[in-house]
Design an enzyme around this catalytic site. Structure first.
Site: not given
Length: 329
Positions: A131, A199
């Protein structure tokens, strides 16, 4: 008619189970789902105007575009290359990249001239860093959920493309970048490439399919270990664990994985394109269900290739001792 024949096969396969298995309703629902998928696939293959259709993303795309899409020609006609191109952001997934990739996926989805899609990077040393955290930091909390949902939808659509997809990982594939690669049918990596679902380092979890596709690729226990530890693997380690199919030494141009992916795509080109699509559908649908249901799905998919001109061409070419000339019809 072949679709309904395939659907009847599935329905008949499930009838004997109805009286003895508690899960029969689920199986029948899967049959209806497959029937819908086959209908959609046939409509896409028969959609008028897709022969030779070409969206102008190709190599004419401006150098500043986040995504460059090339429709290869000559002996490589039928291969489409999606090249991620955000050098300043390490190919991080932004709103614009999601938009451009969604448009590119939609363009090839209904084009029966497209035989294989290769997803790669045009930025040396990077596949996709996940991201775009700088962009994410500027988002209001209410924007994050919808954006992640769009990214998840994109990756799902990539995974649902009817033709083979190959991820060529020549550099770092982290977080959402690895999730994109996991949605592809085949992954090829340079031995120097780094990849991982990291993550948990940011106190979040993989949100675009990583918790589901990684266990399917490497097994549940190992996937948990990799995600819990936010571990990063190199290409050689990834091949050992089954995360990638091929690990290749990087070349001086930095595109060793892409070149291996291109070689694989060229191996697919001479084969019957409808057969390949049906094989992919049978595998993807069948792997999610029990063996009996999977065999019924295979039979329904086989029914789709029986009435094709390509099947007749294959038999004729074998008889005449010449290479077949498949047209996807």
């Amino acid at each position: 008619m072949a679709i309904f024949a395939g659907y009847r096969v599935l329905s008949q396969a499930f009838r004997p189970l109805a009286s003895s298995l508690d899960g029969s309703c689920r199986s029948l629902e899967q049959a209806r789902c497959l029937h819908h998928v086959l209908q959609t696939n046939e409509r896409q293959c028969a959609r008028p105007g897709t022969h030779g259709a070409r969206r102008q993303y190709s190599s004419d795309a401006k150098s500043g575009d986040d995504l460059c899409v090339r429709y290869l020609d000559g002996e490589d006609s039928g291969i489409v290359v999606f090249g991620i191109n955000r050098p300043k952001a390490k190919n991080a997934i932004s709103k614009n990249l999601v938009k451009m990739m969604s448009e590119a996926v939609d363009a090839v989805k209904g084009n029966n001239k497209v035989r294989t899609v290769i997803l790669c990077s045009l930025v040396p040393g990077i596949f996709c860093a996940g991201a775009d955290l700088k962009e994410r930091a500027k988002m209001h909390q209410s924007e994050v959920g919808p954006f992640v949902s769009k990214a998840r939808t994109l990756i799902t659509e990539l995974g649902n493309l009817p033709m083979p997809t190959i991820a060529a990982i020549d550099g770092a594939a982290l977080g959402g970048g690895l999730e994109m690669a996991l949605a592809c049918d085949i992954r090829v990596a340079a031995t120097t490439a780094k990849m991982g679902l990291v993550e948990t380092k940011l106190a979040i979890i993989p949100g675009a399919g990583g918790t589901q596709r990684l266990p399917r690729a490497v097994g549940v226990s190992l996937a948990k270990e990799l995600i819990f530890a936010a571990r990063v693997l190199d290409g050689a380690e990834a091949q050992t664990l089954g995360l990638v199919s091929h690990a290749v030494e990087q070349n001086k141009s930095g595109d060793g994985a892409y070149r291996r992916a291109l070689d694989l795509a060229r191996e697919f080109l001479p084969q019957g394109p409808i057969a390949i699509r049906m094989a992919k559908l049978a595998i993807n649908q069948g792997i999610e269900v029990d063996l009996a249901t999977g065999l019924a799905i295979e039979e329904a998919c086989y029914a789709q290739v029986i009435p094709t001109k390509d099947r007749i061409e294959g038999l004729t070419a074998f008889k005449e001792k010449r290479p077949p000339r498949f047209k996807g019809e």
